[in-house]
Design a protein around this motif. Structure first.
Motif, PDB file in Angstrom:
ATOM      1  N   ILE A  45     -11.955  11.620 -12.499  1.00  0.00           N
ATOM      2  CA  ILE A  45     -11.635  10.636 -12.628  1.00  0.00           C
ATOM      3  C   ILE A  45     -10.565   9.134 -12.835  1.00  0.00           C
ATOM      4  N   ALA A  46     -10.000   9.234 -12.976  1.00  0.00           N
ATOM      5  CA  ALA A  46      -8.121   8.689 -13.213  1.00  0.00           C
ATOM      6  C   ALA A  46      -8.025   8.832 -11.827  1.00  0.00           C
ATOM      7  N   GLY A  47      -8.334   9.852 -11.218  1.00  0.00           N
ATOM      8  CA  GLY A  47      -6.664   9.393  -9.702  1.00  0.00           C
ATOM      9  C   GLY A  47      -7.836   8.902  -8.889  1.00  0.00           C
ATOM     10  N   ALA A  48      -9.490   9.197  -9.262  1.00  0.00           N
ATOM     11  CA  ALA A  48      -9.863   8.614  -7.777  1.00  0.00           C
ATOM     12  C   ALA A  48      -9.330   6.291  -8.360  1.00  0.00           C
ATOM     13  N   ALA A  49      -9.626   6.108  -9.657  1.00  0.00           N
ATOM     14  CA  ALA A  49      -9.447   4.610  -9.826  1.00  0.00           C
ATOM     15  C   ALA A  49      -8.685   4.404  -9.742  1.00  0.00           C
ATOM     16  N   LYS A  50      -7.344   5.004  -9.987  1.00  0.00           N
ATOM     17  CA  LYS A  50      -5.789   4.764  -9.393  1.00  0.00           C
ATOM     18  C   LYS A  50      -6.349   4.739  -7.527  1.00  0.00           C
ATOM     19  N   LEU A  51      -6.362   5.725  -6.852  1.00  0.00           N
ATOM     20  CA  LEU A  51      -6.292   5.273  -5.648  1.00  0.00           C
ATOM     21  C   LEU A  51      -7.441   4.196  -5.000  1.00  0.00           C
ATOM     22  N   ARG A  52      -8.800   4.306  -5.815  1.00  0.00           N
ATOM     23  CA  ARG A  52      -9.933   3.322  -5.479  1.00  0.00           C
ATOM     24  C   ARG A  52      -8.386   1.840  -5.424  1.00  0.00           C
ATOM     25  N   HIS A  53      -7.132   1.480  -6.850  1.00  0.00           N
ATOM     26  CA  HIS A  53      -6.976   0.392  -7.308  1.00  0.00           C
ATOM     27  C   HIS A  53      -5.698   0.257  -5.638  1.00  0.00           C
ATOM     28  N   SER A  54      -5.144   1.767  -5.356  1.00  0.00           N
ATOM     29  CA  SER A  54      -3.754   1.127  -4.229  1.00  0.00           C
ATOM     30  C   SER A  54      -4.715   0.641  -2.885  1.00  0.00           C
ATOM     31  N   TRP A  55      -5.975   1.260  -3.094  1.00  0.00           N
ATOM     32  CA  TRP A  55      -6.046   0.782  -1.639  1.00  0.00           C
ATOM     33  C   TRP A  55      -7.216  -0.502  -1.772  1.00  0.00           C
ATOM     34  N   ARG A  56      -6.885  -0.925  -3.086  1.00  0.00           N
ATOM     35  CA  ARG A  56      -7.974  -1.963  -2.756  1.00  0.00           C
ATOM     36  C   ARG A  56      -7.070  -3.733  -2.733  1.00  0.00           C
ATOM     37  N   GLY A  57      -5.559  -2.712  -3.104  1.00  0.00           N
ATOM     38  CA  GLY A  57      -4.299  -4.008  -3.350  1.00  0.00           C
ATOM     39  C   GLY A  57      -3.328  -4.003  -1.610  1.00  0.00           C
ATOM     40  N   ALA A  58      -3.523  -3.179  -0.913  1.00  0.00           N
ATOM     41  CA  ALA A  58      -2.781  -2.916   0.085  1.00  0.00           C
ATOM     42  C   ALA A  58      -4.003  -3.344   1.049  1.00  0.00           C
ATOM     43  N   LYS A  59      -5.314  -2.828   1.439  1.00  0.00           N
ATOM     44  CA  LYS A  59      -6.066  -3.677   2.042  1.00  0.00           C
ATOM     45  C   LYS A  59      -7.585  -3.936   2.403  1.00  0.00           C
ATOM     46  N   PRO A  60      -8.052  -5.285   1.647  1.00  0.00           N
ATOM     47  CA  PRO A  60      -9.019  -5.503   1.503  1.00  0.00           C
ATOM     48  C   PRO A  60      -9.772  -5.599   2.256  1.00  0.00           C
ATOM     49  N   TRP A  61      -9.738  -4.942   3.637  1.00  0.00           N
ATOM     50  CA  TRP A  61     -11.142  -4.677   4.256  1.00  0.00           C
ATOM     51  C   TRP A  61     -11.235  -3.989   4.616  1.00  0.00           C
ATOM     52  N   VAL A  62     -10.396  -2.794   3.801  1.00  0.00           N
ATOM     53  CA  VAL A  62     -10.957  -1.372   4.094  1.00  0.00           C
ATOM     54  C   VAL A  62     -12.514  -0.995   4.093  1.00  0.00           C
ATOM     55  N   PRO A  63     -12.877  -1.351   2.486  1.00  0.00           N
ATOM     56  CA  PRO A  63     -14.141  -0.886   2.430  1.00  0.00           C
ATOM     57  C   PRO A  63     -15.420  -1.432   3.070  1.00  0.00           C
ATOM     58  N   TRP A  64     -15.435  -2.820   3.889  1.00  0.00           N
ATOM     59  CA  TRP A  64     -15.818  -2.989   4.869  1.00  0.00           C
ATOM     60  C   TRP A  64     -15.681  -2.236   6.153  1.00  0.00           C
ATOM     61  N   VAL A  65     -15.181  -1.636   6.870  1.00  0.00           N
ATOM     62  CA  VAL A  65     -15.011  -0.652   7.863  1.00  0.00           C
ATOM     63  C   VAL A  65     -16.278   0.627   7.250  1.00  0.00           C
ATOM     64  N   PHE A  66     -15.770   0.734   6.188  1.00  0.00           N
ATOM     65  CA  PHE A  66     -16.885   2.491   6.327  1.00  0.00           C
ATOM     66  C   PHE A  66     -18.333   1.656   5.916  1.00  0.00           C
ATOM     67  N   LEU A  67     -17.937   0.049   5.459  1.00  0.00           N
ATOM     68  CA  LEU A  67     -20.222   0.053   5.525  1.00  0.00           C
ATOM     69  C   LEU A  67     -20.175  -0.867   6.395  1.00  0.00           C
ATOM     70  N   ALA A  68     -19.404  -1.117   7.506  1.00  0.00           N
ATOM     71  CA  ALA A  68     -20.230  -1.328   8.615  1.00  0.00           C
ATOM     72  C   ALA A  68     -21.274  -0.499   9.183  1.00  0.00           C
ATOM     73  N   ILE A  69     -20.863   0.305   9.684  1.00  0.00           N
ATOM     74  CA  ILE A  69     -22.024   1.470  10.676  1.00  0.00           C
ATOM     75  C   ILE A  69     -23.930   0.933   9.557  1.00  0.00           C
ATOM     76  N   PRO A  70     -23.619   1.213   8.116  1.00  0.00           N
ATOM     77  CA  PRO A  70     -24.789   1.679   8.134  1.00  0.00           C
ATOM     78  C   PRO A  70     -24.941   0.233   7.814  1.00  0.00           C
TER      79      PRO A  70
END
Lengths: 451, 310
Positions: free
Chosen positions: B11-36
């Motif tokens: 869980i800790a690892g996932a949180a860290k990973l999520r944090h680094s993604w968010r920090g780097a590219k804010p549009w990333v979640p939207w790409v994944f959400l785009a299809i649904p």
């Protein structure tokens, strides 16, 4: 400098991003492709799209005609047989992109014109138009007096009887309504299939109100009694359902429903797909379109299926005449293609292929889509080499009656169907009251449509 | 406990990973959400808005729609066929929901347990839920054949009941349609209630038994309150489903005989696709949506209030 794990993570992430983008693109590109389809249709090398209301076996016959068209003219065709035709046509209409041509009931003309689906047709520019009878062309006039369809096939509803049953019980060919009633009762009670069980019935009736089936089946009896649903006088329609003749017809039909065995049990809810009694060998009479003959022949043997001239009602022996037209979609960007294919469909050659009879050669499946040819140079009796089709042709020639095709008749037919179904559902139904109710509803709908 | 120990670093690892993604590219979640989101937009929201627009129009796509205000709604509300359809829908919804929930509860109580035999029995009973409704309709149409040799009629003959017309009789057709609906819906209710029953602490039953509570008291004071959440879900779902009933009616009777089984949805279908009046059909569909929403809110409010009292 990032650590090796961080770099691996980044690479993994990039891969995911690439695949996610690829998936979205794969989904979005076909969507955009769909919308550009219409523009491409303008090019002359684009196939003509044609739809017909058909099942699989009929589709095979259409494919034969269309293959011959492509071979003769080099013009490509995209063909789609559609079972739930009007539902899908509505969908295409909402996209403002109807198939270039479609073949469907002649009776749908008025509705399609009212919805703006159809292009007006100039009869004189259609090659071979003189090979079709004037009467057939007249059946394609809209309320504005202009032509909106090219006739393709015509047919009549006929009385089909199990010949072996009739002969086994020594019954004559029915000539009157009373004969029909007597024969139905005999088929139900005298064990015509000789298996010692009471498992046979008089007649098949698609009696559901759904899609107006019971009205379609019962209309010939209404006409034979001298009644009708609507009448056109001076360009205006009025309901004539309230006339006394209607009561006589409805009472006769109810006698069939309420004499045990005269109709297949459960008929009140059956549509034509489920009304299988005749081909199941359970029922001996069926008033239906002659196109069903091939199905019956296969199911119970050709020698056991006979077609008889329509028995007489109190007034005459009118039958239901119907047919199919080729309609030109108003949205089509390929007018020359529409015309070329329509002209081909009414040629002697195409009509004969469409009749798909064993005598016309070819491997079958012998399912005709041109039932009675509209091209006057084609002799139905000769092509089919089957005297039963001669009786069908006679019925179509002598006492044909069609629903008004130039108005939106479907809501009117539905009103009649709903009330007829109610009259037959209960053996103590108040027929005069239900007729009056139908008449009122018909008048209201006519007023609403302003016809 | 091992589960928690093992998952904590993940869980800790996932949180860290999520944090680094968010920090780097804010549009990333939207790409994944785009299809649904795209699917929801194309297949849900646009059709819904289009349906609302159509319900206020005379729909004729190729001639241009005409705005007609509330005309379509007025026509639906004053049409006697819609009144009848509404009545049938409500009768069907109320009777079917109550019967299917009661039957589901009885089945759940009967088949609770871990024995293998019970598992087989549960599977058999659950089969209708995973069967296509079109198939159920066709099968029942055969069972309910109104002939002497019909399956159900044959069984009725054994107990001395004469041949019934069933779906062909306008007085009984709605009952039989409802019966098929109950047959198909009760096992689904059973499944949810079984899950609810498993969640009830068994020591409560034992304690109550020690205190002298009989079978019925245990059912009333322990099982039913424990099933409150499940019942709330089931009632809501059943109410919505009953109002939208279509396929079984369409296949079994097509709305007949004499319109005695016509429901709201079959009426919408025939207006929309037989009579080609999409505006009127959309207005009726929109009214159904409103009714469903009101009923859902009401069902949830009732169950919550009941829960508060208990």
């Amino acid at each position: 400098m990032s650590s090796p794990t961080a770099r691996a993570r980044k690479l993994r992430w990039n891969l995911r991003l690439v695949s996610a983008t690829a998936v979205s693109a794969a989904l979005i590109i076909p969507l955009t492709a769909c919308s550009t389809e219409a523009t491409n249709a303008a090019k002359s090398d684009t196939p003509i799209e044609i739809w017909t209301r058909s099942g699989d076996t009929q589709a095979k016959t259409y494919q034969k005609i269309l293959a011959a068209f492509t071979a003769d003219t080099g013009i490509k065709v995209t063909y789609k047989p559609v079972a739930d035709f009007d539902t899908q046509l509505v969908t295409r209409a909402t996209q403002k992109n109807l198939p270039d041509l479609f073949i469907n009931d002649a009776g749908s003309l008025g509705q399609y014109v009212a919805l703006g689906y159809l292009k007006q047709i100039d009869r004189t520019t259609i090659k071979g138009n003189d090979q079709l009878s004037d009467a057939n062309w007249q059946e394609n006039l809209g309320t504005d007096g202009k032509i909106y369809g090219v006739p393709f096939s015509r047919q009549a509803a006929v009385m089909t009887i199990r010949k072996d049953w009739r002969e086994k019980l020594n019954l004559p060919i029915p000539k009157t309504w009373d004969d029909v009633t007597a024969m139905a009762t005999a088929f139900a009670t005298k064990d015509p299939d000789g298996d010692g069980k009471a498992n046979t019935y008089g007649m098949v009736v698609p009696g559901t109100a759904q899609s107006g089936y019971i009205a379609r089946w019962g209309s010939p009896y209404l006409w034979q009694a001298g009644g009708d649903i609507v009448k056109q006088t001076g360009g205006k329609y009025t309901s004539v359902f309230g006339a006394p003749e209607t009561k006589r017809a409805m009472e006769w039909i109810r006698t069939q429903f309420c004499t045990p065995g005269n109709v297949v049990p459960g008929s009140i809810n059956l549509n034509t797909t489920d009304a299988l009694g005749f081909s199941d060998g359970k029922a001996g009479m069926y008033l239906t379109g002659a196109y069903q003959l091939t199905v019956f022949d296969k199911a119970v043997g050709k020698e056991n299926v006979e077609v008889v001239p329509m028995p007489h009602g109190p007034k005459n022996n009118t039958t239901f005449a119907e047919g199919e037209n080729v309609y030109f979609a108003s949205t089509s960007k390929n007018p020359s293609g529409q015309k070329a294919l329509a002209e081909y469909l009414i040629t002697e050659k195409a009509q004969k292929i469409g009749m798909d009879s064993p005598a016309a050669g070819g491997p079958g499946p012998f399912t005709s889509v041109v039932r009675l040819p509209v091209n006057t140079r084609v002799d139905a009796g000769a092509v089919y080499a089957d005297p039963r089709w001669g009786i069908v042709a006679d019925a179509y020639r002598n006492q044909p009656h069609a629903y008004p095709w130039n108005i939106n008749f479907i809501p009117l037919r539905q009103i009649v169907a709903d009330n007829m179904n109610a009259m037959m559902a209960d053996c103590n139904s108040d027929i005069p009251a239900l007729i009056a109710k139908t008449d009122t509803a018909l008048k209201a709908e006519i007023a609403r449509q302003g016809i | 406990m091992t589960l928690t120990d093992a998952s904590t670093p993940a869980i800790a690892g996932a949180a860290k990973l999520r944090h680094s993604w968010r920090g780097a590219k804010p549009w990333v979640p939207w790409v994944f959400l785009a299809i649904p989101l795209l699917f929801a937009l194309v297949f849900k929201f646009i059709p819904l808005i289009e349906g609302i627009r159509m319900s206020f129009s005379k729909v004729q796509p190729l001639l241009g729609d005409q705005f007609t205000g509330f005309d379509n709604f007025a026509r639906v509300l004053t049409d006697s066929r819609f009144h009848e359809a509404f009545l049938h829908t409500v009768i069907l919804a109320v009777c079917q929901t109550i019967t299917a929930v009661a039957l589901g509860l009885i089945l759940a109580l009967l088949f609770e347990g871990a024995s293998r035999k019970l598992q087989i029995a549960r599977t058999v009973i659950f089969l209708p839920v995973v069967t296509a409704i079109a198939v159920i309709g066709e099968v029942w149409r055969l069972i309910l054949q109104p002939t002497d040799s019909g399956l159900l009629n044959t069984i009725l003959h054994w107990v001395g009941i004469s041949t019934q017309q069933m779906l062909s009789d306008e007085n009984s057709a709605l009952f039989w349609v409802g019966l098929v609906g109950v047959w198909a819906a009760a096992p689904y209710n059973m499944l949810i209630l079984l899950a609810g029953l498993v969640g009830i602490d068994r020591t409560l039953y034992e304690a109550a038994a020690v205190d002298g509570a009989g079978r019925w008291r245990r059912l009333y004071y322990i099982a039913l309150p424990g099933l409150r959440a499940s019942l709330s879900v089931i009632l809501t779902l059943a109410a919505i489903r009953s109002l939208r009933v279509f396929a079984e009616v369409f296949i079994l009777t097509g709305g007949g005989p004499a319109g005695s089984t016509e429901v709201w949805m079959t009426r919408i279908y025939s207006i929309g696709f037989d009579a080609n009046d999409l505006g009127l059909a959309s207005a009726a569909a929109l009214l159904l949506l409103l009714a469903t929403m009101i009923l859902t809110v009401l069902a949830r409010w009732l169950t919550n209030r009941k829960g508060a009292q208990l």
